[in-house]
Design a protein around this motif. Sequence first.
Motif, PDB file in Angstrom:
ATOM      1  N   ASN A 285       9.879  27.459 -35.207  1.00  0.00           N
ATOM      2  CA  ASN A 285       9.437  26.075 -35.435  1.00  0.00           C
ATOM      3  C   ASN A 285       8.975  25.870 -36.873  1.00  0.00           C
ATOM      4  O   ASN A 285       8.908  24.747 -37.350  1.00  0.00           O
ATOM      5  N   CYS A 286       8.653  26.994 -37.563  1.00  0.00           N
ATOM      6  CA  CYS A 286       8.284  26.895 -38.978  1.00  0.00           C
ATOM      7  C   CYS A 286       9.476  26.504 -39.829  1.00  0.00           C
ATOM      8  O   CYS A 286       9.324  26.120 -40.981  1.00  0.00           O
ATOM      9  N   PHE A 287      10.686  26.649 -39.289  1.00  0.00           N
ATOM     10  CA  PHE A 287      11.877  26.168 -39.991  1.00  0.00           C
ATOM     11  C   PHE A 287      12.092  24.707 -39.567  1.00  0.00           C
ATOM     12  O   PHE A 287      12.970  24.383 -38.787  1.00  0.00           O
ATOM     13  N   CYS A 288      11.213  23.843 -40.048  1.00  0.00           N
ATOM     14  CA  CYS A 288      11.315  22.393 -39.839  1.00  0.00           C
ATOM     15  C   CYS A 288      11.500  22.030 -38.361  1.00  0.00           C
ATOM     16  O   CYS A 288      12.434  21.296 -38.008  1.00  0.00           O
ATOM     17  N   CYS A 289      10.632  22.562 -37.522  1.00  0.00           N
ATOM     18  CA  CYS A 289      10.637  22.236 -36.089  1.00  0.00           C
ATOM     19  C   CYS A 289      11.989  22.519 -35.445  1.00  0.00           C
ATOM     20  O   CYS A 289      12.516  21.686 -34.681  1.00  0.00           O
TER      21      CYS A 289
ATOM     22  N   PHE B  52      -0.332  16.730 -29.983  1.00  0.00           N
ATOM     23  CA  PHE B  52       0.422  17.065 -31.195  1.00  0.00           C
ATOM     24  C   PHE B  52       1.891  17.297 -30.846  1.00  0.00           C
ATOM     25  O   PHE B  52       2.792  16.787 -31.502  1.00  0.00           O
TER      26      PHE B  52
ATOM     27  N   PHE C 199       5.168  15.207 -32.264  1.00  0.00           N
ATOM     28  CA  PHE C 199       6.209  15.900 -33.026  1.00  0.00           C
ATOM     29  C   PHE C 199       7.520  15.975 -32.244  1.00  0.00           C
ATOM     30  O   PHE C 199       8.604  15.795 -32.801  1.00  0.00           O
TER      31      PHE C 199
ATOM     32  N   ILE D 243      20.255  12.458 -31.773  1.00  0.00           N
ATOM     33  CA  ILE D 243      21.205  11.669 -32.582  1.00  0.00           C
ATOM     34  C   ILE D 243      22.167  12.607 -33.319  1.00  0.00           C
ATOM     35  O   ILE D 243      23.381  12.381 -33.334  1.00  0.00           O
TER      36      ILE D 243
ATOM     37  N   PHE E 163       6.079   4.281 -42.656  1.00  0.00           N
ATOM     38  CA  PHE E 163       5.607   5.469 -41.929  1.00  0.00           C
ATOM     39  C   PHE E 163       5.999   6.744 -42.689  1.00  0.00           C
ATOM     40  O   PHE E 163       5.177   7.650 -42.856  1.00  0.00           O
TER      41      PHE E 163
ATOM     42  N   TRP F 156       3.693   9.607 -44.451  1.00  0.00           N
ATOM     43  CA  TRP F 156       3.924  11.030 -44.129  1.00  0.00           C
ATOM     44  C   TRP F 156       4.055  11.826 -45.432  1.00  0.00           C
ATOM     45  O   TRP F 156       3.436  12.882 -45.593  1.00  0.00           O
TER      46      TRP F 156
ATOM     47  N   PHE G 224      -2.819  19.919 -40.322  1.00  0.00           N
ATOM     48  CA  PHE G 224      -1.958  19.030 -39.547  1.00  0.00           C
ATOM     49  C   PHE G 224      -0.502  19.482 -39.616  1.00  0.00           C
ATOM     50  O   PHE G 224       0.226  19.447 -38.619  1.00  0.00           O
TER      51      PHE G 224
ATOM     52  N   ALA H 212       0.478  22.539 -40.345  1.00  0.00           N
ATOM     53  CA  ALA H 212       0.622  23.983 -40.077  1.00  0.00           C
ATOM     54  C   ALA H 212       1.549  24.305 -38.894  1.00  0.00           C
ATOM     55  O   ALA H 212       2.328  25.247 -38.983  1.00  0.00           O
TER      56      ALA H 212
ATOM     57  N   ILE I 184       4.216  22.901 -37.970  1.00  0.00           N
ATOM     58  CA  ILE I 184       5.636  22.603 -38.209  1.00  0.00           C
ATOM     59  C   ILE I 184       6.170  23.193 -39.514  1.00  0.00           C
ATOM     60  O   ILE I 184       7.303  22.958 -39.875  1.00  0.00           O
ATOM     61  N   CYS I 185       5.341  23.950 -40.226  1.00  0.00           N
ATOM     62  CA  CYS I 185       5.829  24.573 -41.471  1.00  0.00           C
ATOM     63  C   CYS I 185       5.023  25.835 -41.760  1.00  0.00           C
ATOM     64  O   CYS I 185       3.824  25.878 -41.508  1.00  0.00           O
ATOM     65  N   HIS I 186       5.698  26.853 -42.315  1.00  0.00           N
ATOM     66  CA  HIS I 186       4.995  28.114 -42.598  1.00  0.00           C
ATOM     67  C   HIS I 186       4.005  27.967 -43.762  1.00  0.00           C
ATOM     68  O   HIS I 186       3.048  28.719 -43.844  1.00  0.00           O
TER      69      HIS I 186
ATOM     70  N   ARG J  94      11.677  23.451 -48.590  1.00  0.00           N
ATOM     71  CA  ARG J  94      12.760  22.919 -47.743  1.00  0.00           C
ATOM     72  C   ARG J  94      12.277  21.708 -46.950  1.00  0.00           C
ATOM     73  O   ARG J  94      12.964  20.686 -46.895  1.00  0.00           O
ATOM     74  N   CYS J  95      11.088  21.826 -46.339  1.00  0.00           N
ATOM     75  CA  CYS J  95      10.542  20.685 -45.582  1.00  0.00           C
ATOM     76  C   CYS J  95      10.311  19.489 -46.511  1.00  0.00           C
ATOM     77  O   CYS J  95      10.595  18.352 -46.141  1.00  0.00           O
TER      78      CYS J  95
ATOM     79  N   PHE K 138      13.497  17.746 -46.973  1.00  0.00           N
ATOM     80  CA  PHE K 138      13.862  16.915 -45.808  1.00  0.00           C
ATOM     81  C   PHE K 138      13.107  15.580 -45.842  1.00  0.00           C
ATOM     82  O   PHE K 138      13.705  14.521 -45.694  1.00  0.00           O
ATOM     83  N   TYR K 139      11.797  15.644 -46.035  1.00  0.00           N
ATOM     84  CA  TYR K 139      10.972  14.431 -45.906  1.00  0.00           C
ATOM     85  C   TYR K 139      11.145  13.490 -47.112  1.00  0.00           C
ATOM     86  O   TYR K 139      11.321  12.283 -46.917  1.00  0.00           O
TER      87      TYR K 139
ATOM     88  N   PHE L  16      21.002  17.163 -47.118  1.00  0.00           N
ATOM     89  CA  PHE L  16      21.139  16.976 -45.669  1.00  0.00           C
ATOM     90  C   PHE L  16      20.476  15.664 -45.234  1.00  0.00           C
ATOM     91  O   PHE L  16      21.035  14.923 -44.415  1.00  0.00           O
TER      92      PHE L  16
ATOM     93  N   VAL M  75      22.225  12.652 -43.173  1.00  0.00           N
ATOM     94  CA  VAL M  75      21.847  12.376 -41.776  1.00  0.00           C
ATOM     95  C   VAL M  75      21.187  10.995 -41.605  1.00  0.00           C
ATOM     96  O   VAL M  75      21.224  10.416 -40.517  1.00  0.00           O
TER      97      VAL M  75
ATOM     98  N   LEU N 247      20.770   8.449 -38.307  1.00  0.00           N
ATOM     99  CA  LEU N 247      19.462   8.209 -37.674  1.00  0.00           C
ATOM    100  C   LEU N 247      19.175   6.706 -37.604  1.00  0.00           C
ATOM    101  O   LEU N 247      18.672   6.208 -36.592  1.00  0.00           O
TER     102      LEU N 247
END
Lengths: 175, 145
Positions: A29-33, A131, A135, A145, B11, B15, B33, B35, B37-39, B58-59, B62-63, B118, B122, B126
């Motif tokens: 999940n650390c790889f972007c969920c 949480f 998420f 999608i 939103f 973020w 918050f 933690a 979802i990311c290392h 990388r995250c 994405f964002y 990416f 995408v 979406l």
Amino acid sequence: MKNSMLIPALIGGLILASGSAIPVLKLLNCFCCAWLVLGGTAAAYLYVKDASQKISLGEGALLGALTGMIGSVLHALLSVPFRMFMTAGIIEQVQEALDRPEIPEEARDFVLSILGSGGFSIIGLMLGFLFMLVFALIFATAGGIIGVAIFEKRKNGDVIVPPPPMIPPPEVPFA
Amino acid sequence: MQKLHACLILFTGLWCSAILLPTLISADALRLFFAPICHQIPQRSLWLFGKPLAVCARCSGFYFGFLAALTLNFVCKISTRKGVLCGALGIVLLDALNGILAVYPDLALFRFGSATLFSFAVTPFLLQGQREAVDLIGKRWIQRL
């Protein structure tokens, strides 16, 4: 006719929940969920595979959201045994940390009272569920999608006609 | 539908601000918050003002890529292209695999760049999915009424 979303969402939710709850696997999940997105994508794959008509991206989004909701409930249920197993070790670590002289007396008493009352695990479980729900809704919807976008190969109006049922040949009387 | 798109930009902007904020002020709650979802490994993160961002490179790609693509789609509509999506997904997966195999230098810039690419690929999917989902929900409500 389009199939029900429930079975693919349940399978996708189970993938999402088990991946996110099992201690070593959940590191993905650390790889972007990744597990959240994979759950939604797996549900979309199953739904597209069994559908007789083209599936829209909107249906993928709704399927992903449903997968996220189911997955977060399953995750809360699955994580209880792991939390119970892990909590003893965590309490020991917290107590060791609290024994340090720089920790104020009031803070130490407060944390120990929470640990002693058993509220720690319930509050943790509730927070974890909330949480996870937020998420999972975001990322599993995106996964749904993406799954439809990748796996749906039919064009608009394409309908797969199921093969006719097999009819046994009429019995020939013995001549 | 434009209002929904604007809300999505708002939103995502919030973020992304939450990702940037810990570099400006001491905001450990925000790091906490992100933690799950990311290392958040500092060596694999982008740095600003001498502090790492709240998520890895990388995250962040994405964002921030999603925010940029959303804004671009608001101004001019970009069509969905499945080939581009599959290609961008392949590049992200290859770059993630390179983190283990180390075929080429594992730079934060590559991780950020592949993830941004990416996100751009995408985002049209979406947005279309979100529009169709809102239409579907609307139709079902009308059918019930």
